[in-house]
Scaffold this active site. Structure first.
Site, PDB file in Angstrom:
ATOM      1  N   ASP A   1     -53.073  -8.196   7.269  1.00 20.94           N
ATOM      2  CA  ASP A   1     -52.300  -9.235   6.570  1.00 20.94           C
ATOM      3  C   ASP A   1     -50.866  -8.809   6.252  1.00 20.94           C
ATOM      4  O   ASP A   1     -49.929  -9.587   6.439  1.00 20.94           O
ATOM      5  CB  ASP A   1     -53.006  -9.646   5.272  1.00 20.94           C
ATOM      6  CG  ASP A   1     -54.266 -10.459   5.549  1.00 20.94           C
ATOM      7  OD1 ASP A   1     -54.476 -10.852   6.709  1.00 20.94           O
ATOM      8  OD2 ASP A   1     -55.047 -10.689   4.597  1.00 20.94           O
TER       9      ASP A   1
ATOM     10  N   THR B   1     -59.746  -4.922   6.928  1.00 24.85           N
ATOM     11  CA  THR B   1     -60.986  -5.430   7.544  1.00 24.85           C
ATOM     12  C   THR B   1     -61.691  -4.381   8.382  1.00 24.85           C
ATOM     13  O   THR B   1     -62.921  -4.318   8.426  1.00 24.85           O
ATOM     14  CB  THR B   1     -60.656  -6.638   8.456  1.00 24.85           C
ATOM     15  OG1 THR B   1     -60.116  -7.661   7.659  1.00 24.85           O
ATOM     16  CG2 THR B   1     -61.878  -7.162   9.174  1.00 24.85           C
TER      17      THR B   1
ATOM     18  N   CYS C   1     -37.801 -19.384  11.667  1.00 23.56           N
ATOM     19  CA  CYS C   1     -38.416 -19.417  12.995  1.00 23.56           C
ATOM     20  C   CYS C   1     -39.040 -18.052  13.277  1.00 23.56           C
ATOM     21  O   CYS C   1     -38.571 -17.028  12.805  1.00 23.56           O
ATOM     22  CB  CYS C   1     -37.368 -19.696  14.071  1.00 23.56           C
ATOM     23  SG  CYS C   1     -36.646 -21.322  13.947  1.00 23.56           S
TER      24      CYS C   1
HETATM   25  N1  ASP Z   1     -57.407  -9.224   4.383  1.00 24.25           N
HETATM   26  C1  ASP Z   1     -57.451  -8.158   5.350  1.00 24.25           C
HETATM   27  C2  ASP Z   1     -56.354  -7.169   5.016  1.00 24.25           C
HETATM   28  O1  ASP Z   1     -55.229  -7.394   5.330  1.00 24.25           O
HETATM   29  C3  ASP Z   1     -57.297  -8.690   6.724  1.00 24.25           C
HETATM   30  C4  ASP Z   1     -57.312  -7.638   7.805  1.00 24.25           C
HETATM   31  O2  ASP Z   1     -57.527  -6.476   7.594  1.00 24.25           O
HETATM   32  O3  ASP Z   1     -57.127  -7.997   8.969  1.00 24.25           O
HETATM   33  O4  ASP Z   1     -56.637  -6.153   4.429  1.00 24.25           O
END
Ligand code: ASP
Length: 343
Positions: A91, A15, A279
């Site tokens: 992610d 992102t 957990c």
């Molecule tokens: N979908 C994105 C990724 O993991 C989410 C992020 O960058 O926070 O590349």
């Protein structure tokens, strides 16, 4: 010659560098775009260089060979830099951080993974602070000129955490990561507050970059009502070498004999079964409850306080290194780089 620390920025995607296309879907952009958005980079007291994946990716597309690619890049540039910052999607960042911690044997320099929840070009972005502080951490030295954090870590929203202890816990909050079973390595406020007792000690010797990972594993999450027939089918894959079984609480499972029979059959075929709790925090204590005694009796290997992410990466690493399952089982119980704590 410059006295400023040299930091290599490795941009893999995520992102942090994405932009919204005409439909509003976020897609990865190149490194030049990212650097244009942060003019502050030129004001940090480091010599910053950068390399990027030819095709930046969303981290959901990261595969074990991409982990090896990042580790190899660090190895090739190791002598020329004081520290490394890996820009990565959040992610699967915890998996990559875990994998790098195992692949980079004898690491003595900081490798800091960071990313963001909002793209760097957006007004309320968390990307700038994450990026700038990650670079400062990668360049930070102690009074003797040694790196402050000679290990693979994740920096996100004011916290520096050991990479192989992290989990992504939130899909929206800026505080997206936690290290439930190990203290934070540093906290960023007005000052960077280090927590030296939580940081791995300095090592001597040279870096060895491992490049073999074996992905013939599965993660199976138990749930109330899981069917023995389905489990038997999943475990019967011919090339399966090991399974991370994510269990309830402190390592408990249903006591249904049919279900336990399916696990036993896999065990008898030589599949290594590991018990890791579903957990977020805490540890597996096989045998504490009657509901984990059968697992203990059949030789399921307790996962202590490994995260699922660390367990996946460590298994692939150990299976890539050892031919015999018994050797993997033996190696599993020794911490390689602070990924778990003995009881
Ligand atoms: N979908 C994105 C990724 O993991 C989410 C992020 O960058 O926070 O590349």
């Amino acid at each position: 010659m410059s006295q400023r620390p040299a930091v290599l920025l490795i941009y893999t995607g995520g992102t942090i560098g994405m932009w919204a296309d005409t439909t509003g879907t976020l897609r990865p952009m190149d490194l030049a775009h990212l650097e244009d958005q942060v003019p502050e980079l030129s004001r940090i007291a480091v010599d910053l260089s950068s390399v990027a994946f030819e095709q930046p990716i969303d981290s959901s597309d990261m595969r074990p060979n991409d982990w090896v690619r990042i580790a190899t890049l660090i190895g090739e540039n190791y002598a020329d830099f004081d520290g490394f910052v890996v820009l990565h999607g959040s992610d699967t960042m915890a998996y990559t951080a875990s994998a790098l911690s195992f692949l980079l044997e004898g690491l003595q320099k900081p490798v800091v993974l960071t990313g963001s929840q909002l793209p760097i070009g957006t007004i309320r972005t968390d990307a700038k602070e994450n990026l700038i502080t990650a670079i400062e951490i990668a360049a930070a030295k102690d009074g003797d000129g040694r790196p402050m954090v000679p290990e693979v870590c994740v920096y996100f929203e004011y916290q520096l955490m050991r990479g192989n202890r992290t989990v992504k816990v939130h899909a929206e909050r800026f505080e997206a990561f936690r290290s439930p079973n190990w203290p934070v390595l540093a906290e960023a406020g007005v000052h960077l507050r280090w927590n030296p007792s939580a940081i791995l000690p300095h090592r001597t010797g040279s870096l060895k970059v491992h490049t073999r990972l074996d992905d013939r594993i599965a993660v199976i999450r138990l749930f109330p009502g899981i069917r023995a027939g389905w489990l038997r089918h999943a475990l019967s894959q011919a090339d399966l070498r090991a399974v991370v079984l994510t269990t309830f609480g402190s390592g408990n499972a249903p006591t249904d004999p049919d279900l336990l029979g399916a696990l036993q059959e896999a065990k008898d075929r030589g599949v290594l079964l590991l018990n890791v709790t579903q957990c977020v925090g805490g540890r597996v204590e096989q045998g504490r409850y009657a509901t984990s005694q059968a697992l203990q009796a059949m030789g399921v290997v307790p996962g202590a306080d490994h995260t699922v992410e660390a367990a996946v990466a460590k298994l692939m690493f150990l299976l890539g290194r050892e031919r015999a399952t018994a050797a993997v089982e033996q190696a599993w119980g020794t911490a390689i780089c602070g990924e778990f704590t003995l009881a």
